[in-house]
Motif scaffolding. Structure first.
Motif, PDB file in Angstrom:
ATOM      1  N   LYS A 118      45.288  51.721  39.932  1.00 21.42           N
ATOM      2  CA  LYS A 118      44.547  51.884  41.190  1.00 21.42           C
ATOM      3  C   LYS A 118      44.480  50.557  41.961  1.00 21.42           C
ATOM      4  N   LEU A 119      44.225  49.499  41.195  1.00 23.17           N
ATOM      5  CA  LEU A 119      44.124  48.159  41.786  1.00 23.17           C
ATOM      6  C   LEU A 119      45.451  47.780  42.453  1.00 23.17           C
TER       7      LEU A 119
ATOM      8  N   ASP B 137      38.665  44.736  45.912  1.00 21.22           N
ATOM      9  CA  ASP B 137      39.521  45.620  45.102  1.00 21.22           C
ATOM     10  C   ASP B 137      38.863  45.902  43.750  1.00 21.22           C
ATOM     11  N   LEU B 138      38.337  44.839  43.140  1.00 19.85           N
ATOM     12  CA  LEU B 138      37.690  45.003  41.828  1.00 19.85           C
ATOM     13  C   LEU B 138      36.536  45.993  41.932  1.00 19.85           C
TER      14      LEU B 138
ATOM     15  N   VAL C 206      37.568  49.672  42.059  1.00 18.76           N
ATOM     16  CA  VAL C 206      38.048  50.332  40.841  1.00 18.76           C
ATOM     17  C   VAL C 206      37.050  50.206  39.686  1.00 18.76           C
ATOM     18  N   SER C 207      35.884  49.615  39.944  1.00 12.82           N
ATOM     19  CA  SER C 207      34.953  49.330  38.845  1.00 12.82           C
ATOM     20  C   SER C 207      34.378  50.595  38.210  1.00 12.82           C
TER      21      SER C 207
ATOM     22  N   PRO D 126      44.868  40.582  44.056  1.00 18.86           N
ATOM     23  CA  PRO D 126      43.586  41.288  44.227  1.00 18.86           C
ATOM     24  C   PRO D 126      42.418  40.378  44.599  1.00 18.86           C
TER      25      PRO D 126
ATOM     26  N   ARG E  54      46.017  49.605  45.661  1.00 20.65           N
ATOM     27  CA  ARG E  54      45.238  49.022  46.760  1.00 20.65           C
ATOM     28  C   ARG E  54      45.890  47.763  47.314  1.00 20.65           C
ATOM     29  N   CYS E  55      46.574  47.032  46.418  1.00 20.38           N
ATOM     30  CA  CYS E  55      47.169  45.751  46.825  1.00 20.38           C
ATOM     31  C   CYS E  55      48.547  45.915  47.452  1.00 20.38           C
TER      32      CYS E  55
END
Ligand code: ZN
Length: 246
Positions: A139-140, A123-124, A127-128, A119, A143-144
């Motif tokens: 979710k993270l 990405d962070l 999903v924050s 990540p 995305r990866c």
């Protein structure tokens, strides 16, 4: 890598720019300050560990290697002071001194025949807003995933989370720095997350507000401007502050 110590005017400028930003963007802002030689447009895509390692070095440059962290026991709430050293934290992330902090291609790994990358800040940030930690982690991971299958069941990514997180930690150990702690009062042992971006920002915030207070006192007493006050040697400034009664 040579890192410059930010001057007082630069600390204030950094603080001013970061004040209204999200902690993820503040970390990138500090990173950009430390690496003026790199193109900032690529920073949100850098592996998180690359950012953290540079921020640990920036912390050492600005405020020295020793960090006193105040942490409350997760079980009984007793506050404890933990002494950390930037060198130790860097060593724990398996940093190779000769390695570059600037990796254009994030490391990739495979779980259940699917390819993933580690990540980055983008990405962070994505999903924050997620309140549930586990849902954010899933979710993270989603995305990866570099080759996401067309049809997936609910729980598809959740099932590979543990294996993927272990691979991420191995490939980018500085992405998440955990401290192994033990409470002297109740004996409870746990892992606490240590965020260098947040810590460094808090320290810059304290320093910037202290500088503003000094400028305020001297400007009020003598009518000097901010650049004039910053141009005084530390000894003269301390002497004037003393006379003003600060
Ligand atoms: Zn305790």
């Amino acid at each position: 890598m040579h890192m410059q110590v930010p001057g007082e005017a630069e600390i204030l400028a950094l603080w001013e720019r970061g004040l209204a930003r999200h902690p993820i963007d503040r970390a990138l802002l500090l990173y950009a300050w430390a690496r003026p030689d790199l193109p900032s447009s690529s920073f949100p895509d850098l592996p998180l560990g690359a950012i953290n390692r540079v921020l640990l070095r920036l912390r050492e440059t600005c405020f020295g290697p020793r960090i006193i962290a105040c942490i409350d026991c997760e079980h009984c709430g007793t506050r404890m002071e933990v002494a950390l050293y930037t060198g130790q934290l860097l060593a724990a992330t398996n940093e190779d001194e000769t390695s570059s902090d600037f990796k254009v291609t994030p490391a990739e790994f495979e779980v259940s025949s699917l390819r993933f990358r580690v990540p980055c800040s983008r990405d962070l940030a994505a999903v924050s807003g997620e309140q549930d930690i586990n849902a954010a982690a899933v979710k993270l991971l989603e995305r990866c995933c570099l080759d996401r299958p067309e049809k997936i069941d609910a729980g598809f990514f959740a099932n590979m989370l543990a294996e993927a997180e272990a691979a991420m930690e191995e490939l980018d150990p500085a992405a998440e720095i955990n401290l192994s702690l033990s409470c002297e009062d109740c004996g409870h042992s746990w892992l606490a997350n240590f965020n260098i971006g947040t810590l460094l920002w808090d320290e810059i915030d304290v320093r910037a507000r202290a500088l503003l207070a000094e400028v305020h006192s001297l400007a009020q007493a003598y009518g000097w401007t901010e650049p004039e006050i910053f141009a005084l040697s530390p000894q003269r400034r301390a002497a004037y502050l003393d006379m003003v009664g600060v």
